[in-house]
Motif scaffolding. Structure first.
Motif, PDB file in Angstrom:
ATOM      1  N   PHE A 160     118.631   0.288  29.596  1.00  0.00           N
ATOM      2  CA  PHE A 160     119.433  -0.910  29.797  1.00  0.00           C
ATOM      3  C   PHE A 160     119.821  -1.626  28.505  1.00  0.00           C
ATOM      4  N   GLN A 161     118.976  -1.569  27.501  1.00  0.00           N
ATOM      5  CA  GLN A 161     119.265  -2.337  26.282  1.00  0.00           C
ATOM      6  C   GLN A 161     120.576  -1.943  25.611  1.00  0.00           C
ATOM      7  N   PRO A 162     120.957  -0.687  25.562  1.00  0.00           N
ATOM      8  CA  PRO A 162     122.227  -0.350  24.882  1.00  0.00           C
ATOM      9  C   PRO A 162     123.464  -0.867  25.628  1.00  0.00           C
ATOM     10  N   ASP A 163     123.367  -1.052  26.931  1.00  0.00           N
ATOM     11  CA  ASP A 163     124.537  -1.404  27.743  1.00  0.00           C
ATOM     12  C   ASP A 163     124.355  -2.814  28.316  1.00  0.00           C
ATOM     13  N   GLN A 164     124.999  -3.795  27.698  1.00  0.00           N
ATOM     14  CA  GLN A 164     124.826  -5.185  28.144  1.00  0.00           C
ATOM     15  C   GLN A 164     125.445  -5.425  29.519  1.00  0.00           C
ATOM     16  N   ARG A 165     126.525  -4.747  29.836  1.00  0.00           N
ATOM     17  CA  ARG A 165     127.130  -4.901  31.156  1.00  0.00           C
ATOM     18  C   ARG A 165     126.215  -4.342  32.243  1.00  0.00           C
ATOM     19  N   LYS A 166     125.574  -3.227  31.957  1.00  0.00           N
ATOM     20  CA  LYS A 166     124.640  -2.651  32.911  1.00  0.00           C
ATOM     21  C   LYS A 166     123.461  -3.594  33.147  1.00  0.00           C
ATOM     22  N   SER A 167     123.010  -4.238  32.086  1.00  0.00           N
ATOM     23  CA  SER A 167     121.915  -5.213  32.222  1.00  0.00           C
ATOM     24  C   SER A 167     122.350  -6.392  33.092  1.00  0.00           C
ATOM     25  N   LEU A 228      99.779 -20.370  35.779  1.00  0.00           N
ATOM     26  CA  LEU A 228     100.056 -19.168  36.560  1.00  0.00           C
ATOM     27  C   LEU A 228     101.324 -18.531  36.042  1.00  0.00           C
ATOM     28  N   GLY A 229     101.298 -17.220  35.853  1.00  0.00           N
ATOM     29  CA  GLY A 229     102.480 -16.520  35.399  1.00  0.00           C
ATOM     30  C   GLY A 229     102.150 -15.556  34.292  1.00  0.00           C
ATOM     31  N   SER A 230     103.191 -14.974  33.736  1.00  0.00           N
ATOM     32  CA  SER A 230     103.032 -14.004  32.659  1.00  0.00           C
ATOM     33  C   SER A 230     103.564 -14.593  31.373  1.00  0.00           C
ATOM     34  N   PRO A 231     102.729 -14.739  30.363  1.00  0.00           N
ATOM     35  CA  PRO A 231     103.199 -15.281  29.085  1.00  0.00           C
ATOM     36  C   PRO A 231     104.392 -14.487  28.566  1.00  0.00           C
ATOM     37  N   GLY A 232     105.384 -15.237  28.082  1.00  0.00           N
ATOM     38  CA  GLY A 232     106.621 -14.620  27.636  1.00  0.00           C
ATOM     39  C   GLY A 232     107.712 -14.696  28.678  1.00  0.00           C
ATOM     40  N   PHE A 233     107.333 -14.813  29.949  1.00  0.00           N
ATOM     41  CA  PHE A 233     108.310 -14.884  31.035  1.00  0.00           C
ATOM     42  C   PHE A 233     108.118 -16.123  31.905  1.00  0.00           C
ATOM     43  N   MET A 234     106.964 -16.787  31.768  1.00  0.00           N
ATOM     44  CA  MET A 234     106.745 -17.992  32.544  1.00  0.00           C
ATOM     45  C   MET A 234     107.519 -19.163  31.935  1.00  0.00           C
ATOM     46  N   SER A 235     107.872 -20.112  32.770  1.00  0.00           N
ATOM     47  CA  SER A 235     108.640 -21.267  32.332  1.00  0.00           C
ATOM     48  C   SER A 235     107.743 -22.266  31.603  1.00  0.00           C
ATOM     49  N   ALA A 256     114.684 -14.904  31.115  1.00  0.00           N
ATOM     50  CA  ALA A 256     113.794 -14.183  30.195  1.00  0.00           C
ATOM     51  C   ALA A 256     113.924 -12.675  30.371  1.00  0.00           C
ATOM     52  N   ILE A 257     114.031 -12.221  31.626  1.00  0.00           N
ATOM     53  CA  ILE A 257     114.198 -10.782  31.869  1.00  0.00           C
ATOM     54  C   ILE A 257     115.518 -10.288  31.267  1.00  0.00           C
ATOM     55  N   LEU A 258     116.599 -11.053  31.471  1.00  0.00           N
ATOM     56  CA  LEU A 258     117.889 -10.671  30.889  1.00  0.00           C
ATOM     57  C   LEU A 258     117.790 -10.644  29.366  1.00  0.00           C
ATOM     58  N   TYR A 259     117.138 -11.646  28.799  1.00  0.00           N
ATOM     59  CA  TYR A 259     116.923 -11.701  27.345  1.00  0.00           C
ATOM     60  C   TYR A 259     116.173 -10.451  26.887  1.00  0.00           C
ATOM     61  N   TRP A 260     115.157 -10.079  27.625  1.00  0.00           N
ATOM     62  CA  TRP A 260     114.329  -8.909  27.288  1.00  0.00           C
ATOM     63  C   TRP A 260     115.163  -7.635  27.329  1.00  0.00           C
ATOM     64  N   MET A 261     116.048  -7.516  28.343  1.00  0.00           N
ATOM     65  CA  MET A 261     116.862  -6.299  28.457  1.00  0.00           C
ATOM     66  C   MET A 261     117.884  -6.191  27.323  1.00  0.00           C
ATOM     67  N   VAL A 262     118.425  -7.332  26.875  1.00  0.00           N
ATOM     68  CA  VAL A 262     119.469  -7.291  25.843  1.00  0.00           C
ATOM     69  C   VAL A 262     118.864  -7.260  24.453  1.00  0.00           C
ATOM     70  N   ALA A 263     117.883  -8.153  24.196  1.00  0.00           N
ATOM     71  CA  ALA A 263     117.325  -8.284  22.848  1.00  0.00           C
ATOM     72  C   ALA A 263     116.189  -7.302  22.584  1.00  0.00           C
ATOM     73  N   GLY A 264     115.594  -6.765  23.640  1.00  0.00           N
ATOM     74  CA  GLY A 264     114.505  -5.803  23.450  1.00  0.00           C
ATOM     75  C   GLY A 264     113.139  -6.440  23.381  1.00  0.00           C
ATOM     76  N   ARG A 265     113.042  -7.744  23.532  1.00  0.00           N
ATOM     77  CA  ARG A 265     111.747  -8.427  23.557  1.00  0.00           C
ATOM     78  C   ARG A 265     111.892  -9.710  24.355  1.00  0.00           C
ATOM     79  N   LEU A 304     120.796 -18.450  27.482  1.00  0.00           N
ATOM     80  CA  LEU A 304     120.170 -19.662  26.943  1.00  0.00           C
ATOM     81  C   LEU A 304     120.253 -20.822  27.934  1.00  0.00           C
ATOM     82  N   LYS A 305     121.288 -20.829  28.771  1.00  0.00           N
ATOM     83  CA  LYS A 305     121.375 -21.851  29.815  1.00  0.00           C
ATOM     84  C   LYS A 305     120.215 -21.702  30.789  1.00  0.00           C
ATOM     85  N   ALA A 306     119.899 -20.481  31.174  1.00  0.00           N
ATOM     86  CA  ALA A 306     118.771 -20.240  32.095  1.00  0.00           C
ATOM     87  C   ALA A 306     117.440 -20.537  31.436  1.00  0.00           C
TER      88      ALA A 306
END
Length: 855
Positions: A160-167, A228-235, A256-265, A304-306
């Motif tokens: 997914f990371q190479p293709d931003q539209r697919k993400s 409660l939650g997963s560090p890095g993805f929790m609000s 955060a998931i979208l950020y992870w798919m595009v930026a790789g972290r 960034l809005k999310a």
């Protein structure tokens, strides 16, 4: 490998910066930094427990479950374990989740496990793993669910990371599933790549509702201060241990998931879980473009809005998040980024290409017709004269525009004026053609072709003629007075120059204080400044004229034609019905324009206009509703009659001068007075004001007479001889009603000494000398007036001679020479009776002076 969580968590290297789900007390976290190592250690244990280990060793330890045959362990986490199993009665392969602690599970763990099963069972969506059954077998609490033959998203970053539209496409599907859960009162609270399974068809499914919360169930399981939650993805609010989290928490996690798919972290990273939680609370995520330079700018804005720290600054719902992502995919405007004018225009044109193409064609034809017609009319009136003037002056370098319009001399005289009335017809046909050719579909308003034709026709008409023509007129008006005075000062006979100088000094009291060089520079600068300052007003005038005459008619005809089209009229029926409505609309717009007065200053009475507007509006409505001819014909006749009444009333205003001229008594003149006043109200021109002031003087309307005289003296363009002569003459008719006559006397002197004087100027000077008590000079100027009228064969010559004799009679009477006075009066009456054509202003002037003589 398949399963709910096992396959993704079995490969920690593929999970990037993702950290496992955890729960701990935030108060303890804030109180004792030494817990950092303990928390990190607990989490590392969690990670290791997620690995499959040796499948053969685990298979020998599989528990027994009534109704199911457990085949193998798929994975385990901090609280639960997942098995592949076969439903014995249905012979169906499923996934079984059980509490990891088994018979040693605490009441809190059991309650949380049952809540997860209950929550998952409430949801029925293709993007959420479905629950089949919940139950308890011995000491084992379990629930069965669909076994997904796929991999967790955490293991598929490279896809997914190479293709931003697919993400973005994948994220839309995830958001739709989350929106489904939110609509049913369920918050996930642990969205992360490991909890999104991707099936063989590439469709995402949400799983692991272990931390889910039911909004309609105020459970005591979740406590304030428990993270409660997963560090890095929790609000941030989850990281702060707040219990009252909302759907905004899941929106943050999706960002955060979208950020992870595009930026790789993940958007927030740190040395360990404790550091990530702390940074989530304290810091904003950095832009994806700082990590990945080719990250799309708009997609970065959405992400960034999310990920805003404040929940109320994020998307209000998962659906809003998905909507912006879909808009980004479709190239539509985003809620986080208002589209530019160019972008909006381009998208609008693409969406309405056929209508825009038709509008371009009809708008071009209409704009060229209007622009060139008005240009031809102006060229006939202005450029031919300008060309002749330059030829007389033998100018070496005439302006290019004069040479460019030399072809006007070859055009038949009056062609421009004859084409102007056809502008309305051409406009109506173009508006009808705009709709007829664009053929708007059902549900389409036809606004695209109408707006395109309107804008293009207006722009062309404005550029071709209606932009620079008002500028030229305004520039001329701004400097005409000064240029005339300066020209008179330069070219008049030296004995008469002092009059031009007096008028200049009266207009500009500061000039006498300057020397000759300063005066020259001041006047030159003023003229240039006045011409430049007139440009904005001229442009606004051109825009208003263009909007009302060029743009509005074609838009109105297109609008009405669109209404006819949507009533299923086609072919010639559409054309004639649209033409009928366009006729009514044009008539209505014509009446509206007349309410402001036409070029003659005439306008119908407001009640006539109101009646016509009501009748025309009814006719338009009947025509659009496809009523029968029996109703439409009477309305057509009613429109014709009411329009004729308006024209007739307007005609009375236009002919008010003629009516007043033929009045034989003061009573008849008084009847014409309202029409003269209406004429002045709309025209505001000097001739109408002079005419009305003369009537007021005749009828004894002293206050109104003084008001008009004051306006003539204040606003008169006295560089024009005729303006000065009329103003001076009307003021001097009733000298007793004015406090100061000095300006009137100065104007009378000025007009009589101009190089292009005439008998009327001398007659005005005669009246001025009489009012000053210079009776000998009065007799002398009266004689000059008569001789000039005879030598110049002046218009209304007999009236000039008669009035000169009458003033002469007044002078003789004032000198006590009654015999000579009577003789002059007899000559005056004889000459006046011989006049075949006399203006009513001259007639009234004669009568006023004659009445004065009789008194």
């Amino acid at each position: 490998m398949t399963g709910e969580t096992g396959s993704g968590e079995s490969n920690p290297e593929r999970r990037g910066n993702e950290l496992p789900t955890t729960a701990f007390d935030s108060d303890d976290l804030r109180a004792d930094d030494n817990l950092d190592a303990t928390i990190a250690a607990d989490m590392s244990v969690g990670c290791e427990s997620d690995s499959l280990g040796d499948a053969s060793n685990r298979s020998s330890k599989l528990p027994q479950l009534d109704g199911y045959e457990l085949l193998e362990e798929l994975g385990r986490g901090g609280m639960g374990v997942v098995y592949r199993a076969r439903h014995e009665k249905l012979d169906r392969i499923v996934a079984i989740k059980m509490i990891l602690a088994g018979q040693f599970a605490s009441a809190d763990s059991i309650a949380r496990f049952e809540l997860e099963a209950e929550t998952a069972a409430r949801l029925d969506h293709p993007g959420i793993v479905p629950i089949y059954e919940t139950g308890q077998s011995g000491d084992h609490h379990f629930f069965s669910m669909k076994l997904i033959d796929g991999s967790p998203l955490s293991a598929l970053l490279d896809q997914f990371q190479p293709d931003q539209r697919k993400s973005a496409e994948l994220m839309i599907k995830i958001a739709q599933a989350v929106q489904h859960a939110h609509q049913r009162g369920v918050l996930h609270r642990d969205l992360k790549p490991a909890n999104v399974l991707i099936d063989p068809d590439g469709q995402p499914l949400l799983t692991d509702l272990g931390l889910a919360k039911q909004l309609d169930n105020d459970s005591a399981i979740t406590q304030t201060g428990l993270v409660l939650g997963s560090p890095g993805f929790m609000s941030p609010e989850q990281a702060a241990g707040k219990a009252d989290v909302t759907v905004a928490a899941d929106v943050y996690a999706m960002g955060a998931i979208l950020y992870w798919m595009v930026a790789g972290r993940a958007p927030i990273t740190g040395e360990n879980a404790f550091d990530v939680v702390r940074r989530t609370i304290e810091h904003e995520p950095e832009s994806m473009r700082e990590i990945r330079s080719d990250a799309d700018r708009d997609l970065n804005l959405i992400c960034l809005k999310a990920l805003q720290k404040a929940p109320d600054q994020r998307y209000a719902s998962a659906d809003d998040f998905a909507t912006d992502l879909q808009a980004w995919l479709d190239g539509e405007p985003l809620s986080v980024k208002p589209p530019t004018l160019f972008t909006s225009t381009r998208r609008w044109v693409q969406k309405n290409f056929r209508g825009v193409a038709v509008g371009v064609g009809t708008g071009t034809i209409c704009g060229l017709w209007m622009g060139l017609t008005i240009l031809l009319q102006i060229a006939e009136q202005q450029f031919d004269t300008a060309s002749s003037l330059h030829e007389q002056l033998e100018a070496a370098d005439p302006p290019w525009i004069t040479e460019a319009f030399a072809w006007v001399k070859k055009v038949p005289a009056g062609l421009g004026d004859s084409l102007v009335p056809w502008i309305t017809v051409v406009t109506a046909i173009c508006g009808i053609a705009t709709i007829g050719l664009s053929k708007p579909k059902r549900g389409e308003s036809g606004a695209a072709p109408a707006l395109t034709a309107t804008l293009l026709s207006g722009i062309l008409a404005f550029v071709i003629s209606w932009a620079w023509a008002p500028i030229a007129n305004r520039a001329e008006q701004a400097s005409e007075q000064d240029l005339q005075l300066l020209s008179d000062y330069v070219f008049l006979h030296p004995d008469d120059r002092h009059l031009a100088e007096e008028v200049l000094f009266q207009r500009y009291p500061g000039l006498p204080k300057a020397n000759s060089w300063q005066r020259s520079e001041l006047m030159q600068s003023k003229i240039v400044s006045d011409q430049i300052s007139s440009i904005p007003a001229a442009l606004w005038t051109g825009l208003i004229v263009t909007a009302f005459i060029a743009a509005l008619p074609i838009f109105a005809s297109s609008l009405f034609a669109g209404l006819v089209w949507h009533r299923e009229h086609r072919g010639w029926k559409f054309f004639w019905r649209s033409l009928e409505v366009a006729f009514y609309a044009s008539t209505l717009m014509f009446l509206m324009s007349r309410s402001f007065g036409d070029f003659t200053g005439a306008a119908p009475a407001w009640h006539f206009q109101l009646i016509s507007a009501v009748v025309i509006s009814a006719a338009i409505g009947v025509a659009l509703k496809r009523k029968s001819l029996w109703l439409r014909i009477p309305l057509f006749l009613a429109v014709f009659v009411t329009s004729a009444i308006n024209v007739s009333d307007t005609g009375k205003v236009t002919r008010s001068r003629w009516i007043a001229q033929n009045a034989k008594t003061d009573a008849e003149l008084a009847k014409a007075l309202p029409y003269l006043e209406r004429h002045l109200d709309h025209s505001r021109d000097r001739e109408s004001r002079f005419r009305l002031a003369t009537v007021y003087a005749r009828l004894g309307e002293e206050k109104k007479y003084k008001k008009q005289c004051k306006t003539l003296l204040e606003n008169g363009n006295f560089y024009r001889r005729a303006v000065a002569e009329q103003a001076a003459k009307v003021v001097l008719l009733k000298p007793d009603l004015h406090d100061d006559l000095s300006q009137a006397h100065l104007l009378a002197q000025w007009t009589s000494q101009q190089r292009a004087y005439n008998s009327w100027d001398y007659l005005c000077r005669t009246l001025s000398e009489y009012r000053q008590g210079n009776f000998d000079d009065t007799i002398s100027w009266a004689e000059k007036s008569r001789k000039t009228a005879i030598s110049q064969n002046a218009w209304q010559r007999e009236t000039v001679i008669a009035t000169a004799h009458l003033l002469e009679s007044l002078a003789y009477q004032s000198q006590g020479n009654d015999q000579q006075s009577k003789q002059s009066l007899q000559l005056a009456n004889e000459n006046f009776d011989r006049e075949s054509e006399v203006s009513f202003e001259a007639k009234l002037t004669y009568q006023i002076l004659k009445d004065e003589l009789a008194k």
